[in-house]
Design an enzyme around this catalytic site. Structure first.
Site, short mmCIF file in Angstrom:
data_model
loop_
_atom_site.label_atom_id
_atom_site.label_comp_id
_atom_site.label_asym_id
_atom_site.label_seq_id
_atom_site.Cartn_x
_atom_site.Cartn_y
_atom_site.Cartn_z
N LYS A 1 0.85 -1.20 0.00
CA LYS A 1 0.00 0.00 0.00
C LYS A 1 0.88 1.24 0.00
O LYS A 1 1.91 1.29 0.70
CB LYS A 1 -0.91 -0.03 1.24
CG LYS A 1 -1.93 1.08 1.33
CD LYS A 1 -2.82 0.93 2.57
CE LYS A 1 -3.88 2.02 2.66
NZ LYS A 1 -4.73 1.89 3.87
N SER B 1 -9.80 1.90 3.01
CA SER B 1 -8.92 2.63 2.12
C SER B 1 -7.89 1.75 1.41
O SER B 1 -7.32 2.16 0.42
CB SER B 1 -8.17 3.71 2.89
OG SER B 1 -7.30 3.11 3.85
N SER C 1 -9.94 -0.37 7.26
CA SER C 1 -9.37 -0.28 5.92
C SER C 1 -8.67 -1.52 5.38
O SER C 1 -8.33 -1.56 4.21
CB SER C 1 -8.39 0.89 5.85
OG SER C 1 -9.12 2.07 5.66
N1 GLN Z 1 -13.17 4.40 6.38
C1 GLN Z 1 -12.61 4.86 7.60
C2 GLN Z 1 -12.19 6.30 7.42
O1 GLN Z 1 -12.46 6.85 6.42
C3 GLN Z 1 -11.47 4.00 8.01
C4 GLN Z 1 -10.27 4.18 7.18
C5 GLN Z 1 -9.10 3.38 7.62
O2 GLN Z 1 -9.23 2.35 8.29
N2 GLN Z 1 -7.92 3.86 7.27
O3 GLN Z 1 -11.59 6.89 8.26
#
Ligand code: GLN
Length: 486
Positions: A77, A152, A176
């Site tokens: 990532k 994400s 995420s």
């Molecule tokens: N979807 C959540 C956010 O937008 C979690 C994102 C994540 O785990 N990095 O913060």
């Protein structure tokens, strides 16, 4: 060789027996990327030359001197610092930034001899649940190219589902890793807070962020976790794991007590997801597990508390992107203040700006108690609810995501709808617990994931349960990508 068959464990076997060289394996994945990524767009960049050089160096070594995973490819990532690679966090503000060092997790993989294929798309600074917040491009779900892969870590999940790499690393602040794993039909694991060093992981919300594996099998998740987890003097919050992870072997769940979190099966949960979940519960019972509903009332406040705590930490963490030290700097400014303002206005996308504003607001003197203080108290209640549940149950289960993969564009106009994608995953981060998503079945042809949550440092028990469930359900991880010959 069929890329889908090439799990990391299989690659390791082929390398050990001499049936394949690292160069051959690396080429298979590079070819697969070339054949599929114009449709999926999981990668931000592919390091063909670097990967082949790493693979060649492994092949040149005497097999007796090689480590067990040496020569196995992986993709990363774009939030993990990799020395010499552009690392952007999916953001324009970091365009052109090349870290002078590796993240500790990356160092560990480099030391183990893994081959780095490239960096994977993500929501800008890991803020999002669909990868649509990337400043670069939209990643598509390999099961249906009109749908999101989740986020994400959507690039990581789509890449692994499309067999563009045997496995990948992602990060999980509120879901995420698990939510995109669920939406793409792969295995994803968020370790206990502290199990993996965050050094060199670009910080979003430091008290919640964890690095973890996305893989096609539970065995691979166990292996990748064991490669990256360790205490690290460079991250004072890192602890490593209390005992080394061993390959999971469980085939039955006799005597294991599973708590079904009632709050996660409410109205927000689609009927198709509920159906697959109910079938999964039956499968767990058939394996000898005892399943019973349990209520954790405070988890319903998880999303609200998270959207105060995470932006608060983010507003502070993102203050460092000022145009002086990293990446983008505006071309038009008269003085220093204007340089900061313009750089940040040009460099950050709308969701990141929204979070910075919310975070700054909830931390401001007059509002601190009403918002941030209250959210932290809620966090404590969530931690206690989990503690209480783990007195009665070994593990907790729920759907990972209340819905299957949604259409690209469907939730972009409504941030709250997007935030609710992480309903079932967010409380786990607030409590610092380990959790996994494993493929459980399909609803309308799209993958549904089972979330398994354990007490702190119960990774081995989680992996054992996931291993038994995976074998019983035997859910195929083989999307037919539209426009690609399989
Ligand atoms: N979807 C959540 C956010 O937008 C979690 C994102 C994540 O785990 N990095 O913060």
């Amino acid at each position: 060789m069929d890329a889908f068959e090439l799990t990391a464990t299989r690659c390791r076997e082929l390398l050990a027996s001499g049936e394949a060289s690292s160069t051959e394996l690396t080429r298979i994945f590079l070819d697969r990327i070339a054949a599929t990524d114009e449709h999926v767009s999981a990668y931000l960049s592919v390091d063909t030359e670097g990967a082949l050089a790493q693979a060649g160096a492994v092949d040149a070594k005497d097999p007796a001197d090689r480590g067990p995973w040496e020569g196995v490819p992986i993709a990363l990532k774009d939030i993990l610092c990799v020395q010499g690679w552009e690392t952007t966090c999916g953001s324009r503000i970091l365009r052109g930034y090349r870290p002078p060092y590796d993240a500790t997790a990356v160092t560990r993989l480099r030391d183990a001899g893994l081959v780095f294929l490239g960096r994977l798309n993500m929501d800008e600074f890991a803020m999002g649940s669909s990868t649509e917040n990337s400043s670069y491009h939209v990643t598509r779900n390999p099961w249906d190219l009109d749908r999101v892969p989740g986020g994400s870590s959507g690039g990581s999940a789509a890449c692994v589902a499309a067999a563009q790499a045997p496995w990948a690393l992602g990060t999980d602040t509120g879901g995420s890793i698990r939510q995109p794993a669920s939406l793409c039909g792969v295995v994803g694991m968020k370790p206990t807070y502290g199990a993996v060093s965050r050094y060199g992981l670009v910080a979003f919300a430091s008290s919640l962020d964890q690095i973890g594996p996305l893989t096609r099998t539970v065995d691979d998740a166990a292996a990748l976790l064991s490669l990256v987890s360790a205490r690290d003097p460079r991250d004072s919050t890192s602890t490593g794991l209390p005992a080394p992870i061993v390959p999971p072997t469980a085939t039955d769940l006799t005597g294991r007590r599973f708590g079904i979190v009632s709050e996660y099966l409410g109205e927000a949960c689609e009927p198709g997801v509920r159906r697959v979940f109910a079938e999964t519960v039956k499968a767990i019972e058939a394996l000898g597990g005892e399943c019973e509903e349990v209520s954790l009332p405070s988890v319903q406040k998880g999303v609200a508390a998270y959207y105060i705590i995470a932006p608060a930490e983010a507003s502070s963490n993102l203050a460092r992107f000022d145009g002086v030290r990293y990446g983008h700097r505006t071309a038009h400014s008269e003085d220093l203040l204007e340089m900061y303002t313009r750089t940040r206005s040009e460099g950050f996308g709308p969701e990141v700006k929204r979070r910075i504003m919310i975070g700054t607001y909830v931390l401001s003197a007059g509002y601190y108690d009403a918002y941030y203080g209250q959210a932290q108290r809620t966090r404590t209640l969530i931690i206690r609810d989990f503690e209480q549940a783990f007195r009665r149950f070994d593990l907790l289960i729920s759907p990972t995501s209340p819905t299957v993969a949604f259409k690209i564009g469907e939730r972009t106009a409504d941030p709250l709808a997007m935030y609710l994608s992480d309903l079932c995953t967010i409380p786990v981060n607030l409590a610092g617990l380990p959790a996994m998503s494993v493929p459980a079945g399909f609803s309308e042809g799209l993958p549904v994931g089972l979330q398994i949550i354990g007490p702190h440092f119960s990774e081995q028990a989680l992996l054992e349960a996931a291993h038994a469930i995976e074998a019983r359900l035997a859910v195929p991880v083989r999307p037919q990508i539209a426009g690609v010959e399989s």
